[in-house]
Design a protein around this motif. Structure first.
Motif, PDB file in Angstrom:
ATOM      1  N   GLY A 140       0.823  -1.205   0.000  1.00  0.00           N
ATOM      2  CA  GLY A 140       0.000   0.000   0.000  1.00  0.00           C
ATOM      3  C   GLY A 140       0.853   1.249   0.000  1.00  0.00           C
ATOM      4  O   GLY A 140       2.052   1.196  -0.292  1.00  0.00           O
ATOM      5  N   THR A 141       0.224   2.361   0.353  1.00  0.00           N
ATOM      6  CA  THR A 141       0.966   3.622   0.415  1.00  0.00           C
ATOM      7  C   THR A 141       1.429   3.930   1.832  1.00  0.00           C
ATOM      8  O   THR A 141       2.396   4.644   2.028  1.00  0.00           O
ATOM      9  N   ASN A 142       0.718   3.392   2.843  1.00  0.00           N
ATOM     10  CA  ASN A 142       1.105   3.577   4.243  1.00  0.00           C
ATOM     11  C   ASN A 142       0.491   2.455   5.073  1.00  0.00           C
ATOM     12  O   ASN A 142      -0.209   1.597   4.544  1.00  0.00           O
ATOM     13  N   HIS A 143       0.721   2.483   6.383  1.00  0.00           N
ATOM     14  CA  HIS A 143       0.230   1.408   7.251  1.00  0.00           C
ATOM     15  C   HIS A 143      -1.293   1.349   7.313  1.00  0.00           C
ATOM     16  O   HIS A 143      -1.858   0.286   7.569  1.00  0.00           O
ATOM     17  N   GLN A 144      -1.973   2.479   7.097  1.00  0.00           N
ATOM     18  CA  GLN A 144      -3.425   2.508   7.209  1.00  0.00           C
ATOM     19  C   GLN A 144      -4.147   1.882   6.019  1.00  0.00           C
ATOM     20  O   GLN A 144      -5.300   1.491   6.143  1.00  0.00           O
ATOM     21  N   ASP A 145      -3.507   1.807   4.853  1.00  0.00           N
ATOM     22  CA  ASP A 145      -4.216   1.272   3.681  1.00  0.00           C
ATOM     23  C   ASP A 145      -3.594  -0.007   3.116  1.00  0.00           C
ATOM     24  O   ASP A 145      -3.820  -0.355   1.966  1.00  0.00           O
ATOM     25  N   LEU A 146      -2.837  -0.722   3.941  1.00  0.00           N
ATOM     26  CA  LEU A 146      -2.245  -1.975   3.471  1.00  0.00           C
ATOM     27  C   LEU A 146      -3.327  -2.970   3.075  1.00  0.00           C
ATOM     28  O   LEU A 146      -4.326  -3.130   3.776  1.00  0.00           O
ATOM     29  N   LYS A 147      -3.106  -3.622   1.947  1.00  0.00           N
ATOM     30  CA  LYS A 147      -4.005  -4.669   1.474  1.00  0.00           C
ATOM     31  C   LYS A 147      -3.182  -5.941   1.276  1.00  0.00           C
ATOM     32  O   LYS A 147      -2.038  -5.881   0.848  1.00  0.00           O
ATOM     33  N   GLU A 148      -3.799  -7.059   1.573  1.00  0.00           N
ATOM     34  CA  GLU A 148      -3.089  -8.318   1.372  1.00  0.00           C
ATOM     35  C   GLU A 148      -2.947  -8.571  -0.122  1.00  0.00           C
ATOM     36  O   GLU A 148      -3.934  -8.591  -0.858  1.00  0.00           O
ATOM     37  N   LEU A 149      -1.708  -8.770  -0.566  1.00  0.00           N
ATOM     38  CA  LEU A 149      -1.427  -9.076  -1.964  1.00  0.00           C
ATOM     39  C   LEU A 149      -1.359 -10.581  -2.192  1.00  0.00           C
ATOM     40  O   LEU A 149      -1.725 -11.071  -3.254  1.00  0.00           O
TER      41      LEU A 149
END
Length: 175
Positions: free
Chosen positions: A86-95
């Motif tokens: 993601g762009t930061n810790h708040q918007d991480l998505k599992e890849l």
């Protein structure tokens, strides 16, 4: 599983990232993930999930994540692993997530295979999360961690792009 890592058509991108971990046992810190020695390891020292964060200054294409684990680590050997971006810790998505067999060798995760376009994800933040270990172990060992990109994805955005569509050509020069 092999002790050799075959990445002949890729470039290691780890040097371009700022690295951090959720926890580390004294004497088994983050620096051992990147020392190119398969006999050393990072060891977590805290509650699950155990994470390694790789933060990039600009969006970076990561084609493959490779980590080395050794079955001699027994209950410290990662079992369930998640790669997040993601762009930061708040918007991480599992890849990608996987269960890792208990063996010695490199685990290679090809992130280009997960998208319908066949292109690797471009991220500011990449995270490896060890969700569980073999035999119910609490802490984890990861012996090496490498990030790779293809040479083509390193092409600079500053290079001239040959526009052909009329809509784009009108913006191709500065007056």
């Amino acid at each position: 599983m092999s002790r050799e890592l075959d990445v002949s058509d890729m470039v290691e991108m780890g040097r371009q990232a700022a690295w951090s971990v959720s926890s580390a046992k004294t004497g088994h810190g983050l620096e051992l993930l990147r020392d190119n020695d398969l006999d050393t390891y990072w060891q977590s020292d805290g509650p699950s999930p155990h994470v390694v964060n790789m933060q990039f200054e600009k969006r970076t294409s990561i084609r493959q994540v490779s980590f080395f684990r050794d079955k001699q680590d027994e209950s410290y050997t990662p079992l369930r692993v998640s790669i997040r971006g993601g762009t930061n810790h708040q918007d991480l998505k599992e890849l990608y997530s996987l269960d890792v067999e208990e063996a010695t060798g490199w685990v290679n995760i090809n992130l280009a295979d997960i998208s319908s376009s066949g292109r690797p994800p471009r991220v500011f933040l990449l995270q490896l999360a060890v969700l569980s270990n073999h035999h119910g172990g609490r802490d984890t060992h990861v012996r090496q961690l490498k990030l790779f990109s293809t040479r083509e994805s390193l092409m600079s955005l500053d290079e001239e792009v040959p526009f052909t569509a009329q809509e784009c050509l009108q913006f191709s020069t500065i007056r």
